[in-house]
Design an enzyme around this catalytic site. Sequence first.
Site, PDB file in Angstrom:
ATOM      1  N   GLU A 135     -22.664 -76.329 -10.292  1.00  0.00           N
ATOM      2  CA  GLU A 135     -22.815 -75.712  -8.974  1.00  0.00           C
ATOM      3  C   GLU A 135     -23.264 -76.745  -7.945  1.00  0.00           C
ATOM      4  O   GLU A 135     -22.701 -76.847  -6.842  1.00  0.00           O
ATOM      5  CB  GLU A 135     -23.829 -74.578  -9.033  1.00  0.00           C
ATOM      6  CG  GLU A 135     -24.185 -73.979  -7.678  1.00  0.00           C
ATOM      7  CD  GLU A 135     -23.039 -73.243  -7.034  1.00  0.00           C
ATOM      8  OE1 GLU A 135     -22.619 -73.647  -5.939  1.00  0.00           O
ATOM      9  OE2 GLU A 135     -22.546 -72.268  -7.633  1.00  0.00           O
ATOM     10  N   ASP A 188     -21.116 -78.002  -4.633  1.00  0.00           N
ATOM     11  CA  ASP A 188     -21.621 -77.776  -3.278  1.00  0.00           C
ATOM     12  C   ASP A 188     -21.726 -79.072  -2.480  1.00  0.00           C
ATOM     13  O   ASP A 188     -21.275 -79.149  -1.331  1.00  0.00           O
ATOM     14  CB  ASP A 188     -22.992 -77.099  -3.337  1.00  0.00           C
ATOM     15  CG  ASP A 188     -22.930 -75.721  -3.979  1.00  0.00           C
ATOM     16  OD1 ASP A 188     -21.809 -75.238  -4.220  1.00  0.00           O
ATOM     17  OD2 ASP A 188     -23.993 -75.139  -4.242  1.00  0.00           O
ATOM     18  N   SER A 247     -18.674 -70.294  -3.864  1.00  0.00           N
ATOM     19  CA  SER A 247     -19.527 -71.478  -3.773  1.00  0.00           C
ATOM     20  C   SER A 247     -18.809 -72.627  -3.110  1.00  0.00           C
ATOM     21  O   SER A 247     -19.412 -73.417  -2.396  1.00  0.00           O
ATOM     22  CB  SER A 247     -19.957 -71.925  -5.171  1.00  0.00           C
ATOM     23  OG  SER A 247     -21.084 -71.237  -5.592  1.00  0.00           O
ATOM     24  N   ASP A 256      -6.621 -65.437  11.573  1.00  0.00           N
ATOM     25  CA  ASP A 256      -6.799 -64.129  10.961  1.00  0.00           C
ATOM     26  C   ASP A 256      -6.066 -64.053   9.622  1.00  0.00           C
ATOM     27  O   ASP A 256      -4.927 -64.502   9.492  1.00  0.00           O
ATOM     28  CB  ASP A 256      -6.271 -63.059  11.920  1.00  0.00           C
ATOM     29  CG  ASP A 256      -6.742 -61.664  11.563  1.00  0.00           C
ATOM     30  OD1 ASP A 256      -7.584 -61.537  10.646  1.00  0.00           O
ATOM     31  OD2 ASP A 256      -6.272 -60.710  12.199  1.00  0.00           O
ATOM     32  N   ILE A 257      -6.730 -63.485   8.619  1.00  0.00           N
ATOM     33  CA  ILE A 257      -6.130 -63.293   7.293  1.00  0.00           C
ATOM     34  C   ILE A 257      -5.797 -61.813   7.150  1.00  0.00           C
ATOM     35  O   ILE A 257      -6.676 -60.951   7.288  1.00  0.00           O
ATOM     36  CB  ILE A 257      -7.100 -63.726   6.173  1.00  0.00           C
ATOM     37  CG1 ILE A 257      -7.601 -65.147   6.420  1.00  0.00           C
ATOM     38  CG2 ILE A 257      -6.424 -63.610   4.817  1.00  0.00           C
ATOM     39  CD1 ILE A 257      -6.527 -66.192   6.504  1.00  0.00           C
ATOM     40  N   GLY A 300      -7.595 -58.483  12.451  1.00  0.00           N
ATOM     41  CA  GLY A 300      -8.958 -58.340  12.942  1.00  0.00           C
ATOM     42  C   GLY A 300      -9.957 -58.525  11.815  1.00  0.00           C
ATOM     43  O   GLY A 300      -9.624 -58.986  10.719  1.00  0.00           O
ATOM     44  N   ASP A 341     -12.330 -57.828   8.682  1.00  0.00           N
ATOM     45  CA  ASP A 341     -12.301 -56.973   7.493  1.00  0.00           C
ATOM     46  C   ASP A 341     -13.363 -57.469   6.509  1.00  0.00           C
ATOM     47  O   ASP A 341     -13.767 -58.635   6.553  1.00  0.00           O
ATOM     48  CB  ASP A 341     -10.911 -56.987   6.846  1.00  0.00           C
ATOM     49  CG  ASP A 341     -10.415 -58.382   6.526  1.00  0.00           C
ATOM     50  OD1 ASP A 341     -10.978 -59.022   5.618  1.00  0.00           O
ATOM     51  OD2 ASP A 341      -9.469 -58.852   7.196  1.00  0.00           O
TER      52      ASP A 341
END
Length: 589
Positions: A303, A307, A508, A550-551, A569, A571
């Site tokens: 992790e 990062d 992550s 936008d996805i 928009g 979500d």
Amino acid sequence: MRYHCIIVLSVIAIDLLASLAKPLSPPWDNMHVKHSWNAVPTNWVSLGRPPPGTTIDLYIALKPNREDALIDALYEVSEPGHQGTYRAHLTKEQVADLVAPRPETLELVNSWLEYHGISSSSVSMTHGGNTLKLKGVSVTQANTLLGASYQVYRHVEWGETIVRTVGYSLPRALHWHVLTVVPTTSFVSLRAQWQTPRNDSRGDTVGLVKSASGEPVTILSGRAKVDFATPSFLRWLYDTEAYRPNAMDKNALGVLGLKGDSPSPADLGAFMRKYRNAGDVIKYLTIVVLNDGVFDPTHPHEEANLDIQYAEAMAYPTPHTFYSIGRGPSGTDDWYITWLEYILDQRDIPQTISISYGYQEISTLREYAFYVCDMFAILGLRGVGVLASSGNHGIGRGTCVNKDGMVRFIPRFLPYRHAFSGPYVTVVGGTTDYQPEVAVTFSGGGFPDHFERPPYQRRAVPTFLEDLGSRYQGLYNDSGRGIPDVAAQSMNLPILFNNREQGESGISGATPIVGGIISLLNDQLISTARGPLGFLNPWLYGRGLATLDDITQGSNSGCGMDGFSAIAGWDPVTGLGTPNSRRMMGQLV
């Protein structure tokens, strides 16, 4: 007889006056429950009392003199429409004055502590000026002080142990003055937000090509699937390739590592040489170890490597600080409280901080969540933008059946703040593929129960709820703060771990990617003598909205259901969308 009566009355009067002359002390033994669980929280079992000699650092969060001053001031410096105050962030001392408790609150609490024999030398003010820290209180004394029964608890799935109590009390006279006491009844098990890559079978493979960034991709019906989302691909996709940081002496990026996790500088150096053609990157890295955290270069954590490698890859050569936070030798401490104590005491704080750890909101106390949320508001007021992971379990892990036997979507509270689902951090979800990007099914999202919808979401979220209609009605808080706010790539991210390349997936990875991009925006502002963005969300939902892609495809499953869908928009899967660095820089004022 009459003279005798006068003598008696005089004696009574003297006694009454004498009693009135003495200060009236509240009945400190008049204890009333502050919070209690009906049973040990799910997945935790008691191992009995802590060993003799176990001590606890107790934090008493005090209610401020001016209850709304902190949040009012935060929006004053975070909303572009506020002329003269926008990005005019406050100093450490100015914030302390803003959040200071009432004088009578301090007097009452100190009187209560003195009554229980707590030495004034062990009491200090911390966490920005609104918290009393009691250093090294014995478990026996803590039990007496709080009417508690501290025990050692073990998480049945993860195996970690903590010292907590299932209930605690305070004198009735203090209930109005004290927000919460930590650590007491918040049972949290932090999980890192990475996972091993998994196959994606959405669509038929029709060919192999090179992306515009030069990375190998697989073409699916209607979109391109990236085999490996390398730094060069990400920098091309989010349009950061042309920007070169200029404020390395003033701008910085922080990465928080909990559970004692720490990265390998050697792996970071090799990663950056391979993917950024960078030279000596170690000189830009600082490791801060707190509370029995660990920095052992020979035993890094996946992790931590993920990062720091992606934060550095996006923002190089911006200086980075990695904070490795432990839980203390006896498991009594709280990761976030420990880190917040340290970071809020610093005069200079990185302007951007990435947090890729989270836990379920269901295990946190409401007052505790509010308290930690206010600590993040203090960071925002001081010019710090916090990016936090939305989690890897979509709308919820498992069946999502609550203690009452009902299904309820389980949002994350991070960082601690509903997944950091609190309103004063920017929560990051996940995407994959490109042309177009789509939501990953594990992207955490939803509507936390602790926090109401913040002002900056009052236009964006209702549009989604209208489209959703009655679907999932009653399974989520339809008046709650919506998460995530933005999203980024989170599938098949290559990292170096113990000098070997491997792929990782998870939110992550998305979180430091966005953190690196925001750090570049701050670099541009600072290098042109302007203040950093600080708390991002009012800008993102306003001027920054046009800078995001936008996805509109994909969904986040969980709880045995299909979950929410990405739509035009905002979500609760990918938020407002993914960042475009060049457009973002064009909207900075």
